[in-house]
Design a protein around this motif. Structure first.
Motif, short mmCIF file in Angstrom:
data_model
loop_
_atom_site.label_atom_id
_atom_site.label_comp_id
_atom_site.label_asym_id
_atom_site.label_seq_id
_atom_site.Cartn_x
_atom_site.Cartn_y
_atom_site.Cartn_z
N ARG A 79 1.66 13.83 -18.59
CA ARG A 79 1.24 14.40 -19.88
C ARG A 79 0.98 13.29 -20.88
N LEU A 80 -0.25 13.23 -21.37
CA LEU A 80 -0.63 12.23 -22.35
C LEU A 80 -0.49 12.82 -23.75
N ALA A 81 0.34 12.21 -24.57
CA ALA A 81 0.47 12.62 -25.96
C ALA A 81 -0.65 11.97 -26.77
N PRO A 82 -0.94 12.48 -27.96
CA PRO A 82 -2.05 11.91 -28.75
C PRO A 82 -1.96 10.40 -28.96
N ALA A 83 -0.75 9.85 -29.07
CA ALA A 83 -0.61 8.42 -29.33
C ALA A 83 -0.97 7.55 -28.12
N GLY A 100 -4.40 15.85 -26.85
CA GLY A 100 -3.40 15.67 -25.81
C GLY A 100 -3.96 16.17 -24.49
N SER A 101 -3.58 15.58 -23.40
CA SER A 101 -4.20 15.88 -22.12
C SER A 101 -3.19 15.71 -21.00
N THR A 102 -3.55 16.15 -19.79
CA THR A 102 -2.65 16.04 -18.65
C THR A 102 -3.44 15.73 -17.38
N PRO A 148 0.80 -1.23 0.00
CA PRO A 148 0.00 0.00 0.00
C PRO A 148 0.83 1.28 0.00
N SER A 149 2.14 1.15 0.19
CA SER A 149 2.97 2.36 0.23
C SER A 149 3.33 2.87 -1.16
N ILE A 150 3.15 2.03 -2.18
CA ILE A 150 3.59 2.39 -3.53
C ILE A 150 2.57 3.29 -4.22
N ILE A 151 3.07 4.25 -4.96
CA ILE A 151 2.26 5.12 -5.81
C ILE A 151 2.56 4.75 -7.26
N SER A 152 1.50 4.58 -8.06
CA SER A 152 1.66 4.14 -9.45
C SER A 152 1.36 5.25 -10.43
N SER A 153 1.85 5.07 -11.65
CA SER A 153 1.52 6.01 -12.71
C SER A 153 0.03 5.97 -13.00
N ALA A 154 -0.55 7.14 -13.17
CA ALA A 154 -1.98 7.24 -13.44
C ALA A 154 -2.32 7.04 -14.92
N ALA A 155 -1.29 7.04 -15.78
CA ALA A 155 -1.56 6.99 -17.22
C ALA A 155 -0.33 6.52 -17.98
N ASP A 156 -0.55 6.08 -19.20
CA ASP A 156 0.56 5.97 -20.16
C ASP A 156 0.89 7.41 -20.53
N CYS A 157 2.11 7.85 -20.27
CA CYS A 157 2.35 9.29 -20.35
C CYS A 157 3.83 9.61 -20.38
N ARG A 158 4.10 10.91 -20.40
CA ARG A 158 5.43 11.46 -20.17
C ARG A 158 5.34 12.18 -18.83
N LEU A 159 6.15 11.75 -17.88
CA LEU A 159 5.97 12.13 -16.48
C LEU A 159 7.08 13.04 -15.98
N THR A 160 6.69 14.06 -15.20
CA THR A 160 7.64 14.80 -14.37
C THR A 160 7.10 14.81 -12.95
N VAL A 161 8.00 14.77 -11.97
CA VAL A 161 7.61 14.76 -10.56
C VAL A 161 8.42 15.79 -9.80
N TYR A 162 7.79 16.40 -8.80
CA TYR A 162 8.47 17.43 -8.01
C TYR A 162 8.08 17.31 -6.55
#
Length: 380
Positions: free
Chosen positions: A239-243, A340-342, A183-197
């Protein structure tokens, strides 16, 4: 080049009307099939007259060269990096439209906001049409090399509209979550290009350049922003690209809370705009959903703000869960119709440790390609 101290409105119409340029990028007059131009294979891309006047001969280059955004294509140290594919005339057109003070002022005008809104709605309707569906999907699959074998409906002839294909479902288990029992793990919400801060301030330093970006403006809720400790909140920007597969999923196991629908504009979420002095995330149409994450026995649940942001040509943001519903990490929350969406996920200050390779890439800044269910960090 614009001279320092020059009135930014002085040459608002130079190199043609920017509004007409935007229309041309979306729906080039004279195209054999409307709405195909920006997603045709490179040798078949329709010539954009406005850009050809600005840069003679560009149509000869666009057939050969694709350029795009700098993306790490694998995880770990020293990952391979590529420029995300984008037809050259589209890339240069976006630069011309979004780069610089004059363009920013134009885009801030009600006239252009209305145009972006109208074009986005127009494209949404067009992609819900049954005209030329198979041809459009074939061109899209060829351009972006979509792997149809992983789809719930792999035969593209089974899709009645292009939008139906755009928010296509994957076959079961196509995106398994990493360490599903942890339960401690956080997963990607999408197939995407990711940045984290780790903080909002770091995100503004490296990635989000909008002058008015704050957590309060993003969430449209000062009390909620304060509960995340505003400047110290951690951000993941998907960030979700069109593909990309355009359904989005929960990064955590949670109870779904209320959703606030915020009306707004339809600027592109491409880095060409986000990295400029434009308030893309806080001006665009978006849905803010609160996710309540259970903690240890008797501890107060942790809140995560899940912000689905529409963009240029996005017809709709569609949630597929209800308030009060329990969802597991990796379960679907909704989808975007065409464009494209985010997604921006906001975590309270000091509660998350992002994976080291993502932190390193994001501070360059470079986006990292990730898929739904992939580990991106942990609660601490």
């Amino acid at each position: 080049m614009e001279q320092r101290g020059e009135d930014p409105t002085k040459h608002a119409e130079s190199h043609g009307d920017f509004e007409e340029a935007l229309k041309g990028l979306i729906d080039e007059p004279g195209a054999k099939h409307k709405h195909l131009s920006i997603h045709s294979p490179a040798p078949e891309v329709i010539t954009n007259a406005w850009l050809n006047n600005l840069i003679p001969g560009i149509h000869k280059l666009e057939a050969t060269y694709h350029v795009g955004n700098w993306v790490a294509t694998a995880r770990g140290p020293n990952p391979p990096k590529v420029f995300e594919s984008m037809p050259l005339y589209v890339r240069l057109g976006m630069q011309a439209l979004y780069h610089g003070r004059r363009q920013a002022q134009l885009l801030a005008s009600e006239r252009v906001s209305k145009l972006l809104r109208e074009q986005s709605i127009k494209q949404g309707k067009a992609f819900d049409s049954t005209d030329n569906v198979l041809e459009h999907i074939q061109a899209f699959v060829k351009t972006y090399q979509i792997d149809c074998a992983e789809l719930e409906k792999p035969n593209i002839a089974d899709y009645k509209t292009f939008n139906e294909f755009f928010y296509r479902k994957l076959r079961p288990n196509a995106r398994p979550v990493d360490s599903p029992s942890d339960p401690s793990i956080i997963s990607s919400a999408a197939d995407c290009r990711l940045t984290v801060y780790p903080t909002v301030e770091k995100a503004k330093e490296f990635w989000i350049k909008g002058a008015n970006f704050t957590l309060t403006s993003l969430l449209q809720d000062e009390s909620l922003a304060t509960s995340f400790h505003e400047q110290g909140a951690s951000l993941a920007i998907f960030r979700l690209a069109p593909a990309d597969y355009h359904r989005y999923h929960s990064p955590v196991t949670c109870l779904v809370g209320p959703t606030k629908n915020i009306e707004g504009d339809y600027y592109t979420v491409n880095p060409v705009a986000v990295n400029e002095n434009l308030d893309v995330f806080t001006e665009n149409k978006r849905d803010v959903t609160l996710l309540s994450v259970p903690q240890a026995a008797d501890a107060t649940p942790l809140s995560v703000a899940f912000v689905a942001i529409g963009a240029m040509l996005v017809g709709s943001i569609q949630g597929t869960v209800q308030q009060g519903q329990e969802v597991g990490r990796g379960d679907e929350l909704g989808y975007f119709a065409y464009g494209g969406s985010t997604v921006v996920a906001v975590f309270p200050a000091g509660k998350v440790q992002w994976d080291e390779d993502l932190i390193i890439n994001s501070s360059v800044p470079i986006e990292t390609a990730v898929r739904v269910g992939e580990q991106i960090g942990k609660f601490v």
